[in-house]
Motif scaffolding. Structure first.
Motif, PDB file in Angstrom:
ATOM      1  N   PHE A  22       0.811  -1.210   0.000  1.00 47.29           N
ATOM      2  CA  PHE A  22       0.000   0.000   0.000  1.00 47.29           C
ATOM      3  C   PHE A  22       0.852   1.271   0.000  1.00 47.29           C
ATOM      4  O   PHE A  22       0.544   2.248  -0.673  1.00 47.29           O
ATOM      5  CB  PHE A  22      -0.932   0.011   1.215  1.00 47.29           C
ATOM      6  N   LEU A  23       1.948   1.257   0.741  1.00 44.66           N
ATOM      7  CA  LEU A  23       2.827   2.430   0.815  1.00 44.66           C
ATOM      8  C   LEU A  23       4.168   2.194   0.128  1.00 44.66           C
ATOM      9  O   LEU A  23       5.131   2.924   0.369  1.00 44.66           O
ATOM     10  CB  LEU A  23       3.063   2.835   2.276  1.00 44.66           C
ATOM     11  N   ASN A  24       4.223   1.200  -0.710  1.00 42.79           N
ATOM     12  CA  ASN A  24       5.500   0.798  -1.306  1.00 42.79           C
ATOM     13  C   ASN A  24       6.245   1.918  -2.017  1.00 42.79           C
ATOM     14  O   ASN A  24       7.469   1.975  -2.007  1.00 42.79           O
ATOM     15  CB  ASN A  24       5.272  -0.346  -2.301  1.00 42.79           C
ATOM     16  N   ASP A  25       5.520   2.813  -2.661  1.00 40.66           N
ATOM     17  CA  ASP A  25       6.162   3.872  -3.432  1.00 40.66           C
ATOM     18  C   ASP A  25       6.719   4.989  -2.552  1.00 40.66           C
ATOM     19  O   ASP A  25       7.354   5.916  -3.053  1.00 40.66           O
ATOM     20  CB  ASP A  25       5.160   4.490  -4.422  1.00 40.66           C
TER      21      ASP A  25
ATOM     22  N   ASN B 109       6.255   0.371   7.287  1.00 36.99           N
ATOM     23  CA  ASN B 109       4.992  -0.136   6.766  1.00 36.99           C
ATOM     24  C   ASN B 109       3.893  -0.021   7.815  1.00 36.99           C
ATOM     25  O   ASN B 109       2.899  -0.725   7.788  1.00 36.99           O
ATOM     26  CB  ASN B 109       5.125  -1.589   6.307  1.00 36.99           C
ATOM     27  N   THR B 110       4.095   0.865   8.786  1.00 38.40           N
ATOM     28  CA  THR B 110       3.076   1.235   9.761  1.00 38.40           C
ATOM     29  C   THR B 110       2.841   2.735   9.618  1.00 38.40           C
ATOM     30  O   THR B 110       3.488   3.407   8.814  1.00 38.40           O
ATOM     31  CB  THR B 110       3.531   0.908  11.193  1.00 38.40           C
ATOM     32  N   ILE B 111       1.942   3.285  10.412  1.00 37.18           N
ATOM     33  CA  ILE B 111       1.661   4.717  10.337  1.00 37.18           C
ATOM     34  C   ILE B 111       2.748   5.537  11.032  1.00 37.18           C
ATOM     35  O   ILE B 111       2.818   6.753  10.897  1.00 37.18           O
ATOM     36  CB  ILE B 111       0.269   5.023  10.947  1.00 37.18           C
ATOM     37  N   ASP B 112       3.631   4.872  11.787  1.00 36.59           N
ATOM     38  CA  ASP B 112       4.710   5.559  12.504  1.00 36.59           C
ATOM     39  C   ASP B 112       5.754   6.133  11.549  1.00 36.59           C
ATOM     40  O   ASP B 112       5.870   5.717  10.399  1.00 36.59           O
ATOM     41  CB  ASP B 112       5.433   4.586  13.445  1.00 36.59           C
ATOM     42  N   ASP B 113       6.530   7.051  12.104  1.00 42.17           N
ATOM     43  CA  ASP B 113       7.749   7.534  11.463  1.00 42.17           C
ATOM     44  C   ASP B 113       7.512   8.313  10.172  1.00 42.17           C
ATOM     45  O   ASP B 113       8.144   8.063   9.141  1.00 42.17           O
ATOM     46  CB  ASP B 113       8.726   6.375  11.230  1.00 42.17           C
TER      47      ASP B 113
END
Length: 378
Positions: free
Chosen positions: A178-181, A365-369
């Protein structure tokens, strides 16, 4: 539009929707946490607080075989887990840059019928703190969307992606890519924006056990000076120990301060957390001193300030107003701990010094950071 979505997302959390979902799963299946690291422990503690007791945890790293959470959750080898896959609901709990381990684990679990594949949806839910009105949130976000602060297309697209997550109001197990890019590999390192070899002094607010120090030392010049702030006494002892073991030859360039940073001097109580999430809590017993960076007489001009202090970044920025306006350091400010700072951190930096250009980067790959970089252009 944003106002209504914000209210729906808030209601989704207030109705404890995710807790209800996993309570229902626990009535049907044994719960297995796949991942014995910090994220696995965090999710396990949350489930246990809600009366949901994982039956076991699994991890491909054999060093993780020791029981999790002081024996509350026993380890199960993958081979044994596979034999009962029809009866188990597996929660993948691996926080990893570039999603490699997350992807590999999901390949490993491809024939398991009951899997939560991506911790992104859970972590987004867990960190949601609606500490700003829907109207103010929408107003600040609209300024960001109009391109007032982030000047590059990459940052704008990343912000929109993260905003979509922040406003989730449904049970969603996002795809592993989902956030790979938008992943960057090393937190606080943005080589496309910053020449780290030209930085002579770093201020690290929320130094933890020295993880950021390790990264900065790999990229900075050989004469750089480091000012580390860590309010948690037990964590600071580990920080001091790590510095003595790993960096005894340069200890003269590393200065550790036993404070948290904020807007004004004050004594606070805090809840200690071994994962690096120690935070101010009025009901906690541990006591720490908070100090504004403007009150510190640094030996050198400050070139770089990093802040990851569990939602206190706003106060800390105002407490560094004179320093920022005088030295114009590069800023690397976390803006993921709550909804207010997700909308407001760029605004605050702009108010402090309009000459800053800002960029957004994300590291897990979490909402952190999620980090807001600000570079002074005058």
């Amino acid at each position: 539009m944003i106002i209504s979505e914000y209210k729906k997302a808030k209601q989704f959390v207030e109705q404890r929707s995710m807790e209800t979902f996993f309570k229902n799963k626990a009535q049907e299946f044994s719960i297995c946490i796949f991942g014995g690291g910090a994220l696995g422990r965090l999710i396990s503690k949350w489930l246990i607080r809600e009366g949901i007791f994982p039956s076991f945890f699994c991890d491909n790293n054999l060093k993780m075989e020791a029981n999790m959470l002081e024996g509350k959750i026993p380890y199960i080898p993958f081979e044994s887990l596979s034999k009962q896959k029809e009866k188990v609901y597996v929660i993948v709990a691996v926080a990893d840059q570039k999603v490699k381990h997350n992807h590999d684990i999901n390949e490993q679990l491809c024939d398991f019928p009951h899997v939560w594949h991506n911790p992104l949806g859970i972590t987004t839910y867990l960190v949601q703190k609606f500490n700003i009105s829907a109207e103010c949130f929408a107003s600040y976000v609209s300024e960001i969307q109009r391109g007032k602060f982030f000047r590059d297309a990459y940052s704008q697209k990343l912000y929109e992606k993260l905003l979509y997550l922040r406003l989730q109001a449904n049970i969603v197990d996002y795809s592993t890519d989902f956030l790979n890019d938008f992943y960057d590999v090393e937190q606080y390192i943005a080589d496309d924006l910053i020449d780290y070899t030209s930085i002579n002094s770093f201020v690290d607010c929320g130094a933890f056990t020295g993880d950021s120090l390790d990264v900065f030392l790999l990229h900075c010049n050989s004469k750089a000076v480091f000012y580390l702030f860590e309010m948690d006494k037990s964590i600071r002892e580990k920080l001091d120990d790590n510095i003595a073991k790993k960096y005894s030859n340069i200890q003269g360039r590393i200065h550790v301060y036993p404070y948290g940073v904020g807007r004004e001097r004050e004594s606070v109580t805090y809840l200690s957390d071994e994962t690096g999430a120690s935070a101010i809590d009025n009901n906690a017993a541990e006591i720490a001193e908070i100090i504004p960076l403007d009150d510190i007489e640094f030996e050198t001009k400050i070139d770089f300030i990093k802040m990851d202090i569990e939602g206190e970044e706003e106060n800390a920025l105002w407490g560094a107003k004179k320093l920022i306006q005088r030295d114009h350091p590069i800023l690397a400010i976390s803006m993921y701990h709550n909804m207010r700072q997700f909308a407001l951190i760029p605004q605050i930096i702009h108010r402090l010094e309009p000459g800053y250009i800002m960029y957004l980067r994300h590291y897990k790959n979490t909402i952190d950071d999620t980090i807001c970089y600000a570079i002074y252009k005058g």
